[in-house]
Design an enzyme around this catalytic site. Structure first.
Site, short mmCIF file in Angstrom:
data_model
loop_
_atom_site.label_atom_id
_atom_site.label_comp_id
_atom_site.label_asym_id
_atom_site.label_seq_id
_atom_site.Cartn_x
_atom_site.Cartn_y
_atom_site.Cartn_z
N SER A 245 0.80 -1.23 0.00
CA SER A 245 0.00 0.00 0.00
C SER A 245 0.83 1.28 0.00
O SER A 245 0.27 2.35 -0.23
CB SER A 245 -0.92 0.04 1.22
OG SER A 245 -2.18 -0.44 0.89
N LYS B 5 0.40 3.35 -2.92
CA LYS B 5 -0.76 4.23 -3.07
C LYS B 5 -0.37 5.70 -2.92
O LYS B 5 -1.01 6.59 -3.47
CB LYS B 5 -1.84 3.86 -2.04
CG LYS B 5 -2.42 2.48 -2.30
CD LYS B 5 -3.33 2.00 -1.18
CE LYS B 5 -3.80 0.58 -1.50
NZ LYS B 5 -4.45 -0.09 -0.38
N TYR C 17 -2.72 -2.48 -10.67
CA TYR C 17 -2.71 -2.31 -9.21
C TYR C 17 -1.82 -3.37 -8.55
O TYR C 17 -1.03 -3.06 -7.66
CB TYR C 17 -4.16 -2.40 -8.69
CG TYR C 17 -4.28 -2.36 -7.19
CD1 TYR C 17 -4.24 -1.15 -6.50
CD2 TYR C 17 -4.46 -3.53 -6.45
CE1 TYR C 17 -4.36 -1.12 -5.12
CE2 TYR C 17 -4.57 -3.50 -5.07
CZ TYR C 17 -4.52 -2.30 -4.41
OH TYR C 17 -4.63 -2.26 -3.04
N TYR D 120 -4.74 3.33 7.53
CA TYR D 120 -6.01 2.58 7.53
C TYR D 120 -6.89 3.07 8.68
O TYR D 120 -6.98 4.27 8.94
CB TYR D 120 -5.78 1.07 7.66
CG TYR D 120 -4.69 0.50 6.80
CD1 TYR D 120 -4.66 0.76 5.43
CD2 TYR D 120 -3.71 -0.33 7.32
CE1 TYR D 120 -3.68 0.20 4.63
CE2 TYR D 120 -2.73 -0.91 6.52
CZ TYR D 120 -2.72 -0.63 5.18
OH TYR D 120 -1.75 -1.18 4.41
N VAL E 73 0.93 -3.64 3.87
CA VAL E 73 0.87 -4.96 4.49
C VAL E 73 2.14 -5.79 4.26
O VAL E 73 2.26 -6.89 4.78
CB VAL E 73 -0.38 -5.78 4.07
CG1 VAL E 73 -1.65 -5.12 4.56
CG2 VAL E 73 -0.41 -6.03 2.57
N1 GLU Z 1 -2.04 -5.20 -2.27
C1 GLU Z 1 -2.71 -5.09 -1.02
C2 GLU Z 1 -4.20 -5.23 -1.17
O1 GLU Z 1 -4.78 -4.69 -2.04
C3 GLU Z 1 -2.34 -3.79 -0.40
C4 GLU Z 1 -2.93 -3.65 0.95
C5 GLU Z 1 -2.07 -2.92 1.90
O2 GLU Z 1 -0.85 -2.89 1.85
O3 GLU Z 1 -2.71 -2.32 2.76
O4 GLU Z 1 -4.84 -5.91 -0.41
#
Ligand code: GLU
Length: 317
Positions: free
Chosen positions: A72, A75, A197, A253, A271
């Site tokens: 993430s 992002k 993604y 989060y 994650v």
């Molecule tokens: N690739 C992970 C997902 O979409 C990223 C989630 C994360 O790192 O929070 O679930």
């Protein structure tokens, strides 16, 4: 550390070493992410930390040079690219409020008519990747190009196995993409956006590379990396301030409030166990420990950042 290091830098190095020693006592308190099969293979007891300062110096401890899956944290970079490309138009498709819900939750999407709460939860990041998919014929290479330049690491890449592992099991993210499409908030085929993604999430970087790559956020948008030579305005100062505000309120989060209270810095977690933190005007910090807490944030990483701000007094203002 360079040979002509200052007393302040020596002290910072000692601080990092002390934090690393203390962090090791937390091994076993979290669990590596297992919902993406490739991530379940990562050895849990690892820790690294790197601090890059705006004067160009860098100190690190532990496995700061080991690459891991940024997940993430990608992002943050895709959001910055989208802001650079379409500016305030992004806000027609994604909000800027903390979600208070899990990173992969879809409950709010129905009541909020397919508009995700913010760009740093999965639904929001999928919309951002959709925006970028419309703009780039090859988003994976465009994103890698930007990251290689920002981190001064020409070999940076995404891991094909991790991307495939996530893509094969991305049922929930696919469902969210189709759900948003039903509200008219998705332009490209969900399959194509999910391909992009999963590749962006599978990019591998070390703490040292991440600290370097996010330096523009600590520096009013100015990229001061070696490849930028005299410094290049990668993002406007105004947009940089806004990105940092969003990272402070939405970067962890549904633990964003807890992180703001404990650490008080703009952060983005992933994650894969990585966390980057921005100390405006001072520098950037990247930490990594694959063991995650119940909300998907690195146990050792959060501890290390909390210790660092306590010992240095660094804050977001
Ligand atoms: N690739 C992970 C997902 O979409 C990223 C989630 C994360 O790192 O929070 O679930």
């Amino acid at each position: 550390m360079p040979p002509n290091h200052s007393p302040a830098l020596i002290q910072l190095q000692e601080t990092l070493n002390g934090i690393a020693t203390d962090a090791h006592s937390l091994y076993g308190q979290g669990k590596v992410a297992s919902y993406i099969p490739a991530l379940a293979q990562v050895a849990p007891r690892q820790f690294g930390m790197a601090v890059a300062l705006v004067d160009g110096t860098c100190v690190s401890t532990g496995s700061a040079g080991t690459q891991f899956s940024i997940q993430s944290i990608s992002k943050l970079f895709t959001f910055v690219l989208a802001l650079k490309l379409v500016g305030d138009e992004v806000w027609q498709r994604v909000g800027r409020e903390p979600s208070g819900a899990a990173f992969n939750s879809m409950v709010q999407l129905e009541t909020e008519k397919g508009i995700p709460r913010n760009p740093f939860i999965n639904a929001g990041a999928l919309v951002i990747t959709d925006i970028l998919t419309s703009r780039y014929a090859h988003l994976d290479t465009a994103l890698l190009g930007a990251l290689r330049r920002l981190s001064d690491s020409p070999d940076l890449n995404w891991d094909m196995q991790t991307a495939k592992s996530e893509r094969d099991t991305a049922h929930r993210n696919m469902a969210m993409a189709y759900f948003m499409k039903s509200y008219g908030n998705f332009v490209n085929p969900p399959e194509q956006v999910l391909d992009n993604y999963c590749r962006q999430c599978a990019i591998e970087m070390s703490c040292s590379q991440l600290a370097q790559a996010t330096m523009f956020l600590a520096n009013g948008g100015l990229d001061i990396g070696p490849q930028a030579q005299s410094g290049e305005q990668f993002l406007s100062a105004d947009a940089t301030r806004r990105v940092n505000a969003l990272l402070l309120t939405c970067g962890a989060y549904d633990a964003a409030g807890d992180f703001a209270y404990r650490i008080g810095l703009p952060v983005k977690t992933g994650v894969g166990g990585g966390i980057v933190a921005i100390v405006p005007g001072v520098g950037t910090v990247a930490v990594w420990g694959p063991e995650l807490d119940a909300k998907g944030n690195s146990v050792l990483g959060a501890f290390a950042l909390e210790q660092l701000v306590q010992r240095t007094g660094w804050s977001h203002d």
